[in-house]
Enzyme design. Structure first.
Site, PDB file in Angstrom:
ATOM      1  N   GLU A  44       0.809  -1.151   0.025  1.00 57.07           N
ATOM      2  CA  GLU A  44      -0.076   0.080  -0.037  1.00 57.07           C
ATOM      3  C   GLU A  44       0.728   1.302  -0.065  1.00 57.07           C
ATOM      4  OE1 GLU A  44      -2.759   0.272   3.341  1.00 57.07           O
ATOM      5  OE2 GLU A  44      -2.488   2.565   3.326  1.00 57.07           O
ATOM      6  N   ARG A  48       0.546  10.461   0.742  1.00 57.22           N
ATOM      7  CA  ARG A  48       0.629  11.522   1.465  1.00 57.22           C
ATOM      8  C   ARG A  48       2.070  12.211   1.028  1.00 57.22           C
ATOM      9  NH1 ARG A  48       0.384   7.772   7.142  1.00 57.22           N
ATOM     10  NH2 ARG A  48      -1.448   7.017   6.549  1.00 57.22           N
ATOM     11  N   LYS A 132     -10.618  -1.790   6.936  1.00 54.79           N
ATOM     12  CA  LYS A 132      -9.395  -1.459   7.722  1.00 54.79           C
ATOM     13  C   LYS A 132      -9.922  -1.046   8.950  1.00 54.79           C
ATOM     14  CE  LYS A 132      -6.130   2.546   7.415  1.00 54.79           C
ATOM     15  NZ  LYS A 132      -5.070   2.656   7.001  1.00 54.79           N
TER      16      LYS A 132
HETATM   17  C1  3PG Z   1      -1.579   4.348   8.200  1.00 53.15           C
HETATM   18  O1  3PG Z   1      -2.637   4.337   7.228  1.00 53.15           O
HETATM   19  O2  3PG Z   1      -0.920   5.249   8.705  1.00 53.15           O
HETATM   20  C2  3PG Z   1      -1.287   3.002   8.658  1.00 53.15           C
HETATM   21  O3  3PG Z   1      -2.049   2.384   9.497  1.00 53.15           O
HETATM   22  C3  3PG Z   1      -0.048   2.698   9.125  1.00 53.15           C
HETATM   23  O4  3PG Z   1       0.136   2.841  10.753  1.00 53.15           O
HETATM   24  P1  3PG Z   1       1.469   2.825  11.315  1.00 53.15           P
HETATM   25  O5  3PG Z   1       2.439   3.598  10.663  1.00 53.15           O
HETATM   26  O6  3PG Z   1       1.150   2.976  12.576  1.00 53.15           O
HETATM   27  O7  3PG Z   1       1.965   1.125  11.013  1.00 53.15           O
END
Ligand code: 3PG
Length: 213
Positions: A44, A48, A132
């Protein structure tokens, strides 16, 4: 097979979906390759950073055997852009009917995020039952997921947010968890240092956690 059935099948087969925040597009393919070398084949890429769409395009082109999704998809516009860049599935931190309807109308696989029973009900009402759970650790981790089994026995989750190598196995052993996701397999310092060997080792460790549950 429908787009959402394929997502469920691939996510369940992979068990662990690394969440990538790519700042430098030159890292996209080597990072994806390092994860693949460690056994992780569903990725994924979060939307961002300014290079996220370019990263998706490059990984799709260079490593066609991987299944590449876009994360942090907040609206239909982002969904359209990610799909156009080659994203094979979309992940959103929350859920809106507008996003759900858009993805269904375009036959794009979507894994919407939920953080409450009401949000699960909204997603279910629109036909989404693989969700999710975000942010999993803050919500209560395994206890939250276990509590949702009673009212929602047919919902399957991909918990993400705050998961680490230490608790990956505990999440993966839950009956309503199909797979887990997170950034612990791609630490920013290792990516910055281009330490692909370390990332491959973390990916392998994640696969071992999956295989031992
Ligand atoms: C996100 O969308 O930020 C993911 O859930 C990743 O979360 P993490 O960086 O805490 O693993």
């Amino acid at each position: 097979m429908s787009a959402s059935d394929e997502l469920t099948q691939r996510a369940s087969g992979c068990g662990v979906i690394p969440t990538l925040v790519i700042e430098d597009v030159n890292n996209a393919v080597p990072l994806a390759q390092a994860l693949r070398d460690g056994g992780l084949t569903v990725l994924e890429i979060t939307l961002r950073t300014p290079v996220a769409l370019q990263a998706i395009q490059q990984i799709r082109q260079a490593l066609p055997d991987l299944w590449v999704g876009a994360g942090t998809v907040l609206d239909e516009r982002a969904a359209e852009a990610a799909h156009a860049a080659g994203a094979q599935f979309l992940v959103s931190p929350g859920y809106t009917t507008a996003l759900g309807d858009y993805c269904r109308s375009k036959q794009i696989a979507l894994m919407p995020g939920v953080a409450s029973a009401s949000e699960i009900m909204a997603a279910l009402a629109d036909g989404y039952d693989f969700l999710k759970c975000f942010p999993a650790a803050v919500l209560g981790g395994a206890r939250w997921l276990d509590a949702m089994r009673g009212p929602f026995p047919d919902v399957r989750f991909c918990p993400t947010g705050g998961i680490s190598a230490v608790d990956a196995r505990a999440y993966l052993s839950l009956p309503n968890v199909l797979c887990i996701g997170g950034s612990w397999v791609t630490p920013a310092a290792a990516v910055h240092a281009k330490d692909w060997t370390h990332i491959t080792a973390l990916a392998r460790q994640a696969c071992e956690a999956r295989d031992s549950t």
